[in-house]
Design a protein around this motif. Structure first.
Motif, mmCIF file in Angstrom:
data_model
loop_
_atom_site.group_PDB
_atom_site.id
_atom_site.type_symbol
_atom_site.label_atom_id
_atom_site.label_comp_id
_atom_site.label_asym_id
_atom_site.label_seq_id
_atom_site.Cartn_x
_atom_site.Cartn_y
_atom_site.Cartn_z
ATOM 1 N N SER A 235 24.528 -41.587 61.749
ATOM 2 C CA SER A 235 23.747 -41.026 60.654
ATOM 3 C C SER A 235 22.271 -41.044 61.000
ATOM 4 O O SER A 235 21.786 -41.972 61.633
ATOM 5 C CB SER A 235 23.984 -41.839 59.374
ATOM 6 O OG SER A 235 23.092 -41.453 58.363
ATOM 7 N N ALA A 236 21.557 -40.015 60.563
ATOM 8 C CA ALA A 236 20.125 -39.943 60.833
ATOM 9 C C ALA A 236 19.298 -40.434 59.662
ATOM 10 O O ALA A 236 18.098 -40.588 59.783
ATOM 11 C CB ALA A 236 19.736 -38.505 61.168
ATOM 12 N N GLU A 237 19.920 -40.699 58.534
ATOM 13 C CA GLU A 237 19.169 -41.097 57.357
ATOM 14 C C GLU A 237 19.875 -42.237 56.641
ATOM 15 O O GLU A 237 21.096 -42.398 56.745
ATOM 16 C CB GLU A 237 19.018 -39.919 56.389
ATOM 17 C CG GLU A 237 18.199 -38.760 56.930
ATOM 18 C CD GLU A 237 17.999 -37.691 55.881
ATOM 19 O OE1 GLU A 237 18.448 -37.894 54.734
ATOM 20 O OE2 GLU A 237 17.385 -36.666 56.199
ATOM 21 N N PRO A 238 19.108 -43.045 55.864
ATOM 22 C CA PRO A 238 19.746 -44.038 54.995
ATOM 23 C C PRO A 238 20.700 -43.365 54.015
ATOM 24 O O PRO A 238 20.529 -42.197 53.657
ATOM 25 C CB PRO A 238 18.548 -44.677 54.279
ATOM 26 C CG PRO A 238 17.381 -44.449 55.187
ATOM 27 C CD PRO A 238 17.644 -43.126 55.839
ATOM 28 N N THR A 239 21.686 -44.104 53.551
ATOM 29 C CA THR A 239 22.670 -43.554 52.628
ATOM 30 C C THR A 239 22.063 -43.398 51.231
ATOM 31 O O THR A 239 20.992 -43.920 50.924
ATOM 32 C CB THR A 239 23.887 -44.483 52.537
ATOM 33 O OG1 THR A 239 23.476 -45.730 51.959
ATOM 34 C CG2 THR A 239 24.483 -44.731 53.926
ATOM 35 N N ALA A 240 22.795 -42.692 50.359
ATOM 36 C CA ALA A 240 22.333 -42.519 48.986
ATOM 37 C C ALA A 240 22.209 -43.864 48.285
ATOM 38 O O ALA A 240 21.276 -44.093 47.503
ATOM 39 C CB ALA A 240 23.305 -41.603 48.236
ATOM 40 N N ASP A 241 23.143 -44.775 48.549
ATOM 41 C CA ASP A 241 23.089 -46.101 47.948
ATOM 42 C C ASP A 241 21.833 -46.847 48.407
ATOM 43 O O ASP A 241 21.145 -47.488 47.608
ATOM 44 C CB ASP A 241 24.340 -46.898 48.330
ATOM 45 C CG ASP A 241 24.341 -48.298 47.739
ATOM 46 O OD1 ASP A 241 24.281 -48.422 46.512
ATOM 47 O OD2 ASP A 241 24.367 -49.277 48.519
ATOM 48 N N GLU A 242 21.516 -46.746 49.685
ATOM 49 C CA GLU A 242 20.320 -47.421 50.198
ATOM 50 C C GLU A 242 19.047 -46.827 49.619
ATOM 51 O O GLU A 242 18.092 -47.556 49.298
ATOM 52 C CB GLU A 242 20.301 -47.331 51.728
ATOM 53 C CG GLU A 242 21.344 -48.192 52.402
ATOM 54 C CD GLU A 242 21.417 -47.950 53.891
ATOM 55 O OE1 GLU A 242 21.615 -48.923 54.632
ATOM 56 O OE2 GLU A 242 21.263 -46.785 54.310
ATOM 57 N N ARG A 243 19.016 -45.525 49.456
ATOM 58 C CA ARG A 243 17.828 -44.888 48.863
ATOM 59 C C ARG A 243 17.656 -45.322 47.405
ATOM 60 O O ARG A 243 16.527 -45.507 46.929
ATOM 61 C CB ARG A 243 17.929 -43.365 48.968
ATOM 62 C CG ARG A 243 17.815 -42.843 50.401
ATOM 63 C CD ARG A 243 17.565 -41.346 50.427
ATOM 64 N NE ARG A 243 18.661 -40.580 49.860
ATOM 65 C CZ ARG A 243 19.716 -40.155 50.544
ATOM 66 N NH1 ARG A 243 19.824 -40.426 51.832
ATOM 67 N NH2 ARG A 243 20.667 -39.446 49.939
ATOM 68 N N ALA A 244 18.768 -45.498 46.693
ATOM 69 C CA ALA A 244 18.692 -45.954 45.305
ATOM 70 C C ALA A 244 18.165 -47.383 45.237
ATOM 71 O O ALA A 244 17.348 -47.709 44.363
ATOM 72 C CB ALA A 244 20.063 -45.858 44.643
ATOM 73 N N VAL A 245 18.632 -48.241 46.141
ATOM 74 C CA VAL A 245 18.137 -49.620 46.177
ATOM 75 C C VAL A 245 16.657 -49.647 46.525
ATOM 76 O O VAL A 245 15.875 -50.414 45.939
ATOM 77 C CB VAL A 245 18.945 -50.458 47.191
ATOM 78 C CG1 VAL A 245 18.316 -51.836 47.387
ATOM 79 C CG2 VAL A 245 20.388 -50.611 46.727
ATOM 80 N N GLY B 81 24.723 -52.612 47.521
ATOM 81 C CA GLY B 81 23.749 -52.359 46.475
ATOM 82 C C GLY B 81 22.667 -53.407 46.315
ATOM 83 O O GLY B 81 21.912 -53.361 45.332
ATOM 84 N N LEU B 82 22.546 -54.343 47.267
ATOM 85 C CA LEU B 82 21.523 -55.376 47.194
ATOM 86 C C LEU B 82 20.823 -55.509 48.546
ATOM 87 O O LEU B 82 21.415 -55.255 49.601
ATOM 88 C CB LEU B 82 22.130 -56.727 46.803
ATOM 89 C CG LEU B 82 22.703 -56.833 45.381
ATOM 90 C CD1 LEU B 82 23.412 -58.172 45.209
ATOM 91 C CD2 LEU B 82 21.610 -56.667 44.317
ATOM 92 N N VAL B 83 19.570 -55.929 48.505
ATOM 93 C CA VAL B 83 18.794 -56.145 49.725
ATOM 94 C C VAL B 83 19.211 -57.476 50.335
ATOM 95 O O VAL B 83 19.145 -58.526 49.678
ATOM 96 C CB VAL B 83 17.289 -56.150 49.430
ATOM 97 C CG1 VAL B 83 16.493 -56.470 50.695
ATOM 98 C CG2 VAL B 83 16.851 -54.810 48.851
ATOM 99 N N THR B 84 19.630 -57.455 51.581
ATOM 100 C CA THR B 84 20.044 -58.679 52.266
ATOM 101 C C THR B 84 19.017 -59.172 53.279
ATOM 102 O O THR B 84 19.029 -60.339 53.654
ATOM 103 C CB THR B 84 21.380 -58.464 53.003
ATOM 104 O OG1 THR B 84 21.194 -57.471 54.021
ATOM 105 C CG2 THR B 84 22.458 -58.008 52.043
ATOM 106 N N GLN B 85 18.135 -58.278 53.728
ATOM 107 C CA GLN B 85 17.097 -58.671 54.682
ATOM 108 C C GLN B 85 15.902 -57.743 54.527
ATOM 109 O O GLN B 85 16.045 -56.544 54.294
ATOM 110 C CB GLN B 85 17.605 -58.608 56.121
ATOM 111 C CG GLN B 85 16.564 -59.037 57.152
ATOM 112 C CD GLN B 85 17.046 -58.882 58.589
ATOM 113 O OE1 GLN B 85 18.211 -58.554 58.820
ATOM 114 N NE2 GLN B 85 16.172 -59.119 59.536
ATOM 115 N N ILE B 86 14.712 -58.327 54.654
ATOM 116 C CA ILE B 86 13.472 -57.551 54.653
ATOM 117 C C ILE B 86 12.670 -57.972 55.881
ATOM 118 O O ILE B 86 12.368 -59.153 56.055
ATOM 119 C CB ILE B 86 12.637 -57.796 53.385
ATOM 120 C CG1 ILE B 86 13.458 -57.508 52.128
ATOM 121 C CG2 ILE B 86 11.375 -56.940 53.411
ATOM 122 C CD1 ILE B 86 12.745 -57.871 50.838
ATOM 123 N N THR B 87 12.357 -57.003 56.717
ATOM 124 C CA THR B 87 11.479 -57.243 57.848
ATOM 125 C C THR B 87 10.129 -56.626 57.503
ATOM 126 O O THR B 87 10.040 -55.423 57.278
ATOM 127 C CB THR B 87 12.040 -56.628 59.138
ATOM 128 O OG1 THR B 87 13.380 -57.101 59.342
ATOM 129 C CG2 THR B 87 11.184 -57.036 60.338
#
Length: 320
Positions: free
Chosen positions: A192-202, A298-304
């Motif tokens: 995939s070249a883009e984040p998923t719809a779920d990731e964009r919503a998060v 649907g939740l953030v598990t890591q932030i860099t």
């Protein structure tokens, strides 16, 4: 057109994919730039060695790989086997096995999209890049050539001046180490070249929470065992409680930094947010930090998190 111009145009067509290759090898966007230049210099000096049956692209990859190996021999480095002492950590949450990679830099998706080859998410996401930095350089090169680029054992052996048996042995050692340092639950990655719809919503929820300076909303976006790294600083936050204890004073209360505006962006095929801060008494929102998110269920598990000095590379405005 001169021979020099023709050669330069031919190699220039491969610049972006060679840059991505060097980036995987080194983990540093800036060092990858240097190694591409070194590759083109070596290619020009050795252009008479190019054999028609080899092909320009494979030949350039061979030069680039060896340039990176030479660089790593001259500048040896290894990730810390365990994270540096955390700024804060929730009780009972173990630090990840991947360790700290202070030289790791983000890669703008906009530039990935200009490569002549498909850059699969699973081979460019930050978690993968951290994991392969734990491999010794030659094992790393073998794994990238075999498992990422799909080269045969013979092609890899020729490129690295190894025997086929040595290539197979290196790959057998590299794969378990890679698995050991990848997240415990790896995403269902696809080409995939883009984040998923779920990731964009998060990402949208995350941006709204920060802009509203609402700690409760922000906490609801984070998984209980979320962790944050801040390369190149050796700072780790482990767990939702520790994360909120660290960031809440910057959002609300007498020590609040100011007002926030966040722009969505993409890095390493992951959702990201570029944060601009307007401090009290200042007229503009200025670059502050960029957070690259890893999302599961649907939740953030890591932030860099990177500093505002990364913004120009992403084509982001100098102020809002």
């Amino acid at each position: 057109m001169t021979a020099v111009d023709g050669f330069s145009l031919s190699v220039e067509e491969h610049r972006r994919e060679l840059h991505v290759h060097c980036y995987r090898m080194l983990g540093s966007f800036d060092e990858a730039e240097d190694m591409v230049q070194e590759t083109f210099l070596r290619a020009w000096r050795g252009r008479r060695a190019l054999r028609e049956e080899t092909g320009l692209r494979a030949w350039l990859y061979r030069i680039a790989t060896n340039a990176c190996l030479d660089h790593l021999r001259a500048h040896p480095r290894r990730p810390q086997p365990r994270p540096a002492p955390a700024l804060a950590a929730d009780p009972g949450i173990d630090p990840p096995a991947s360790g700290a990679v202070p030289w790791l830099q983000p890669y703008p998706d906009e530039l990935l999209d200009t490569a002549d080859v498909v850059i699969d998410r699973e081979t460019i996401e930050l978690a993968f890049l951290v994991a392969i930095q734990h491999l010794p350089p030659r094992q790393r090169a073998v794994l990238i050539l075999r498992d990422v680029l799909g080269w045969s054992a013979q092609e890899t052996a020729t490129s690295l001046e190894l025997t086929v048996a040595a290539v197979k042995s290196a790959l057998q050692r590299a794969r378990p180490t890679l698995r050991e340092h990848l997240p415990a639950r790896r995403l269902e990655w696809a080409a995939s070249a883009e984040p998923t719809a779920d990731e964009r919503a998060v990402l949208r929820r995350y941006i709204d929470a920060v802009e509203q300076a609402d700690p409760a909303v922000l906490a609801g976006v984070l998984r209980a065992d979320v962790w944050q790294t801040m390369p190149p600083a050796p700072i780790w936050l482990l767990g939702r409680q520790a994360f909120m204890a660290s960031w809440t004073p910057a959002m609300v209360g007498p020590e609040a930094w100011g007002d926030w505006r966040l722009l969505p962006t993409r890095a390493n095929r992951q959702p990201a947010a570029a944060a601009y801060l307007q401090r009290p008494g200042e007229p503009d929102f200025r670059p502050s930090w960029m957070g690259i998110l890893r999302v599961e269920d649907g939740l953030v598990t890591q932030i860099t998190t990177y500093g505002g000095d990364t913004f120009p590379r992403f084509g982001l405005p100098p102020s809002l």
